[in-house]
Design a protein around this motif. Structure first.
Motif, PDB file in Angstrom:
ATOM      1  N   GLY A  15     -33.448 -10.400 -27.743  1.00  0.00           N
ATOM      2  CA  GLY A  15     -34.849 -10.671 -28.071  1.00  0.00           C
ATOM      3  C   GLY A  15     -35.102 -12.164 -28.208  1.00  0.00           C
ATOM      4  O   GLY A  15     -36.100 -12.694 -27.707  1.00  0.00           O
ATOM      5  N   HIS A 126     -41.367  -7.807 -27.493  1.00  0.00           N
ATOM      6  CA  HIS A 126     -40.056  -7.444 -28.029  1.00  0.00           C
ATOM      7  C   HIS A 126     -39.157  -6.928 -26.920  1.00  0.00           C
ATOM      8  O   HIS A 126     -39.626  -6.381 -25.923  1.00  0.00           O
ATOM      9  CB  HIS A 126     -40.194  -6.328 -29.074  1.00  0.00           C
ATOM     10  N   THR A 128     -36.282  -4.121 -26.363  1.00  0.00           N
ATOM     11  CA  THR A 128     -35.878  -2.908 -27.060  1.00  0.00           C
ATOM     12  C   THR A 128     -34.406  -2.583 -26.824  1.00  0.00           C
ATOM     13  O   THR A 128     -33.841  -2.896 -25.770  1.00  0.00           O
ATOM     14  CB  THR A 128     -36.738  -1.698 -26.642  1.00  0.00           C
ATOM     15  N   ALA A 129     -33.847  -1.952 -27.819  1.00  0.00           N
ATOM     16  CA  ALA A 129     -32.469  -1.475 -27.748  1.00  0.00           C
ATOM     17  C   ALA A 129     -32.450  -0.156 -26.978  1.00  0.00           C
ATOM     18  O   ALA A 129     -33.501   0.419 -26.667  1.00  0.00           O
ATOM     19  CB  ALA A 129     -31.926  -1.273 -29.164  1.00  0.00           C
ATOM     20  N   GLU A 130     -31.266   0.344 -26.711  1.00  0.00           N
ATOM     21  CA  GLU A 130     -31.169   1.573 -25.919  1.00  0.00           C
ATOM     22  C   GLU A 130     -31.737   2.787 -26.638  1.00  0.00           C
ATOM     23  O   GLU A 130     -32.040   3.795 -25.996  1.00  0.00           O
ATOM     24  CB  GLU A 130     -29.734   1.821 -25.454  1.00  0.00           C
ATOM     25  N   ASP A 131     -31.981   2.690 -27.941  1.00  0.00           N
ATOM     26  CA  ASP A 131     -32.606   3.796 -28.668  1.00  0.00           C
ATOM     27  C   ASP A 131     -34.133   3.685 -28.706  1.00  0.00           C
ATOM     28  O   ASP A 131     -34.807   4.504 -29.310  1.00  0.00           O
ATOM     29  CB  ASP A 131     -32.046   3.905 -30.088  1.00  0.00           C
ATOM     30  N   GLY A 132     -34.692   2.641 -28.062  1.00  0.00           N
ATOM     31  CA  GLY A 132     -36.135   2.474 -27.998  1.00  0.00           C
ATOM     32  C   GLY A 132     -36.731   1.632 -29.102  1.00  0.00           C
ATOM     33  O   GLY A 132     -37.883   1.218 -29.009  1.00  0.00           O
ATOM     34  N   ASP A 133     -35.983   1.373 -30.171  1.00  0.00           N
ATOM     35  CA  ASP A 133     -36.449   0.480 -31.234  1.00  0.00           C
ATOM     36  C   ASP A 133     -36.155  -0.965 -30.833  1.00  0.00           C
ATOM     37  O   ASP A 133     -35.325  -1.218 -29.957  1.00  0.00           O
ATOM     38  CB  ASP A 133     -35.749   0.793 -32.561  1.00  0.00           C
ATOM     39  N   ILE A 134     -36.818  -1.907 -31.504  1.00  0.00           N
ATOM     40  CA  ILE A 134     -36.628  -3.303 -31.130  1.00  0.00           C
ATOM     41  C   ILE A 134     -35.240  -3.804 -31.525  1.00  0.00           C
ATOM     42  O   ILE A 134     -34.643  -3.315 -32.490  1.00  0.00           O
ATOM     43  CB  ILE A 134     -37.717  -4.227 -31.704  1.00  0.00           C
ATOM     44  N   SER A 136     -33.138  -6.438 -33.304  1.00  0.00           N
ATOM     45  CA  SER A 136     -33.357  -7.389 -34.393  1.00  0.00           C
ATOM     46  C   SER A 136     -32.019  -7.798 -34.982  1.00  0.00           C
ATOM     47  O   SER A 136     -31.046  -7.042 -34.934  1.00  0.00           O
ATOM     48  CB  SER A 136     -34.242  -6.782 -35.487  1.00  0.00           C
ATOM     49  N   ARG A 139     -30.841  -5.321 -37.626  1.00  0.00           N
ATOM     50  CA  ARG A 139     -30.171  -4.126 -37.096  1.00  0.00           C
ATOM     51  C   ARG A 139     -28.754  -4.451 -36.652  1.00  0.00           C
ATOM     52  O   ARG A 139     -27.843  -3.633 -36.810  1.00  0.00           O
ATOM     53  CB  ARG A 139     -30.956  -3.551 -35.923  1.00  0.00           C
ATOM     54  N   GLY A 149     -28.475  -4.775 -27.724  1.00  0.00           N
ATOM     55  CA  GLY A 149     -29.220  -3.547 -28.003  1.00  0.00           C
ATOM     56  C   GLY A 149     -28.460  -2.266 -27.756  1.00  0.00           C
ATOM     57  O   GLY A 149     -29.032  -1.178 -27.808  1.00  0.00           O
TER      58      GLY A 149
END
Length: 159
Positions: A15, A126, A128-134, A136, A139, A149
Protein backbone atom coordinates in the motif's frame (compact mmCIF):
# COMPACT_ATOMS: atom_id res chain seq x y z
CA UNK A 1 6.89 19.14 -9.61
CA UNK A 2 7.64 18.88 -5.91
CA UNK A 3 5.62 16.13 -4.30
CA UNK A 4 5.00 15.60 -0.58
CA UNK A 5 3.64 12.69 1.40
CA UNK A 6 3.86 11.62 4.98
CA UNK A 7 3.41 8.70 7.32
CA UNK A 8 4.90 6.35 9.87
CA UNK A 9 5.76 3.57 7.40
CA UNK A 10 6.30 0.80 9.93
CA UNK A 11 6.59 -1.62 8.28
CA UNK A 12 6.57 -0.55 4.63
CA UNK A 13 4.09 -2.58 2.56
CA UNK A 14 2.55 -2.67 -0.92
CA UNK A 15 0.00 0.00 0.00
CA UNK A 16 2.85 2.37 0.82
CA UNK A 17 4.63 1.35 -2.36
CA UNK A 18 1.58 2.40 -4.37
CA UNK A 19 1.82 5.85 -2.74
CA UNK A 20 5.54 6.06 -3.48
CA UNK A 21 5.11 4.99 -7.09
CA UNK A 22 2.47 7.63 -7.76
CA UNK A 23 4.60 10.28 -6.06
CA UNK A 24 7.67 9.49 -8.16
CA UNK A 25 5.58 9.41 -11.34
CA UNK A 26 4.75 13.07 -10.66
CA UNK A 27 8.07 14.56 -9.56
CA UNK A 28 10.78 14.81 -6.94
CA UNK A 29 9.56 13.51 -3.61
CA UNK A 30 9.86 14.64 -0.01
CA UNK A 31 8.55 12.19 2.56
CA UNK A 32 7.65 13.38 6.02
CA UNK A 33 8.34 10.54 8.45
CA UNK A 34 6.63 10.79 11.82
CA UNK A 35 8.88 11.46 14.79
CA UNK A 36 9.03 9.04 17.69
CA UNK A 37 6.69 11.36 19.63
CA UNK A 38 4.19 11.85 16.78
CA UNK A 39 4.04 8.24 15.55
CA UNK A 40 1.94 6.84 18.43
CA UNK A 41 -0.45 9.79 18.24
CA UNK A 42 -1.24 8.99 14.60
CA UNK A 43 -2.06 5.31 15.19
CA UNK A 44 -5.65 4.03 15.32
CA UNK A 45 -4.41 1.02 17.28
CA UNK A 46 -1.93 1.14 20.14
CA UNK A 47 1.07 -0.85 18.91
CA UNK A 48 4.83 -0.78 18.95
CA UNK A 49 6.44 1.47 16.34
CA UNK A 50 10.14 1.14 15.62
CA UNK A 51 12.40 4.11 16.42
CA UNK A 52 12.63 6.93 13.88
CA UNK A 53 16.18 6.19 12.69
CA UNK A 54 15.36 2.54 12.05
CA UNK A 55 12.20 3.45 10.12
CA UNK A 56 14.11 6.10 8.18
CA UNK A 57 16.78 3.64 7.04
CA UNK A 58 14.15 1.15 5.85
CA UNK A 59 12.17 3.91 4.11
CA UNK A 60 15.21 5.33 2.33
CA UNK A 61 16.06 1.86 1.07
CA UNK A 62 12.57 1.56 -0.46
CA UNK A 63 12.59 5.07 -1.92
CA UNK A 64 16.01 4.67 -3.53
CA UNK A 65 14.67 2.08 -5.98
CA UNK A 66 11.73 4.28 -7.00
CA UNK A 67 14.00 7.32 -7.39
CA UNK A 68 16.34 5.33 -9.62
CA UNK A 69 13.49 3.92 -11.71
CA UNK A 70 11.98 7.38 -12.31
CA UNK A 71 15.25 9.37 -12.34
CA UNK A 72 14.00 11.55 -9.47
CA UNK A 73 15.37 12.99 -6.26
CA UNK A 74 13.99 12.30 -2.79
CA UNK A 75 14.40 13.47 0.76
CA UNK A 76 13.10 12.12 4.07
CA UNK A 77 12.35 14.67 6.77
CA UNK A 78 11.12 14.31 10.33
CA UNK A 79 7.45 15.16 10.96
CA UNK A 80 6.76 16.63 14.38
CA UNK A 81 3.16 17.68 13.70
CA UNK A 82 0.41 16.00 11.64
CA UNK A 83 0.24 18.71 8.95
CA UNK A 84 4.00 18.45 8.62
CA UNK A 85 6.01 19.54 5.65
CA UNK A 86 3.10 19.97 3.21
CA UNK A 87 2.27 23.40 4.61
CA UNK A 88 5.60 24.66 3.23
CA UNK A 89 5.37 26.79 0.11
CA UNK A 90 7.59 24.79 -2.26
CA UNK A 91 5.27 21.80 -2.73
CA UNK A 92 2.86 21.36 -5.64
CA UNK A 93 1.26 17.98 -4.95
CA UNK A 94 0.26 16.01 -1.86
CA UNK A 95 -0.14 12.24 -2.12
CA UNK A 96 -2.73 10.80 0.29
CA UNK A 97 -4.63 7.60 0.92
CA UNK A 98 -8.44 7.64 1.07
CA UNK A 99 -8.53 7.98 4.86
CA UNK A 100 -6.08 10.89 4.89
CA UNK A 101 -7.81 12.96 2.18
CA UNK A 102 -9.48 15.11 4.85
CA UNK A 103 -6.03 15.89 6.31
CA UNK A 104 -4.93 17.04 2.86
CA UNK A 105 -7.89 19.40 2.69
CA UNK A 106 -6.89 20.79 6.11
CA UNK A 107 -3.35 21.32 4.83
CA UNK A 108 -4.72 23.38 1.95
CA UNK A 109 -6.68 25.53 4.43
CA UNK A 110 -3.44 26.19 6.34
CA UNK A 111 -1.62 26.98 3.10
CA UNK A 112 -4.33 29.48 2.17
CA UNK A 113 -3.95 31.17 5.57
CA UNK A 114 -0.23 31.55 4.80
CA UNK A 115 -0.89 32.93 1.33
CA UNK A 116 0.38 29.81 -0.49
CA UNK A 117 -1.22 28.13 -3.49
CA UNK A 118 -3.25 25.01 -2.72
CA UNK A 119 -1.69 21.64 -3.32
CA UNK A 120 -3.10 19.26 -5.88
CA UNK A 121 -4.32 16.40 -3.71
CA UNK A 122 -3.83 13.01 -5.34
CA UNK A 123 -5.71 10.16 -3.64
CA UNK A 124 -4.13 6.76 -4.19
CA UNK A 125 -6.57 3.88 -3.65
CA UNK A 126 -5.91 1.25 -1.01
CA UNK A 127 -4.17 -1.94 -1.98
CA UNK A 128 -6.07 -4.98 -0.80
CA UNK A 129 -4.78 -8.19 0.69
CA UNK A 130 -5.80 -11.58 -0.65
CA UNK A 131 -8.70 -11.65 1.83
CA UNK A 132 -10.16 -8.44 0.34
CA UNK A 133 -9.35 -6.20 3.32
CA UNK A 134 -6.80 -3.42 2.98
CA UNK A 135 -3.12 -3.99 3.54
CA UNK A 136 -2.02 -2.13 6.66
CA UNK A 137 1.02 -2.07 8.89
CA UNK A 138 -1.22 -2.89 11.85
CA UNK A 139 -2.41 -6.09 10.16
CA UNK A 140 1.18 -7.02 9.32
CA UNK A 141 2.41 -6.43 12.88
CA UNK A 142 -0.55 -8.46 14.19
CA UNK A 143 0.57 -11.38 12.01
CA UNK A 144 -2.54 -11.49 9.79
CA UNK A 145 -0.75 -10.73 6.49
CA UNK A 146 2.69 -10.08 5.08
CA UNK A 147 3.86 -6.87 3.37
CA UNK A 148 2.33 -8.02 0.08
CA UNK A 149 -1.08 -8.88 1.54
CA UNK A 150 -0.66 -12.65 1.64
CA UNK A 151 -2.40 -14.32 4.58
CA UNK A 152 0.06 -15.56 7.18
CA UNK A 153 -1.87 -17.80 9.57
CA UNK A 154 1.33 -19.21 11.07
CA UNK A 155 2.92 -15.82 11.72
CA UNK A 156 3.05 -13.98 15.01
CA UNK A 157 3.79 -10.59 13.51
CA UNK A 158 6.86 -8.56 12.68
CA UNK A 159 10.05 -10.50 12.07
Amino acid sequence: MDVALGGTFDPVHDGHRALFERAFELGDVTVGLTSDDLAPATRNVDRYVRPFEERKRALESELRDFADDYDREFDVRKLTEPTGIATEEQFDVLIVSPETKHGGERINELRAERGFDPLEIVVVPHVTAEDGDIISSTRIVAGEIDEHGHLTPDSDGRN
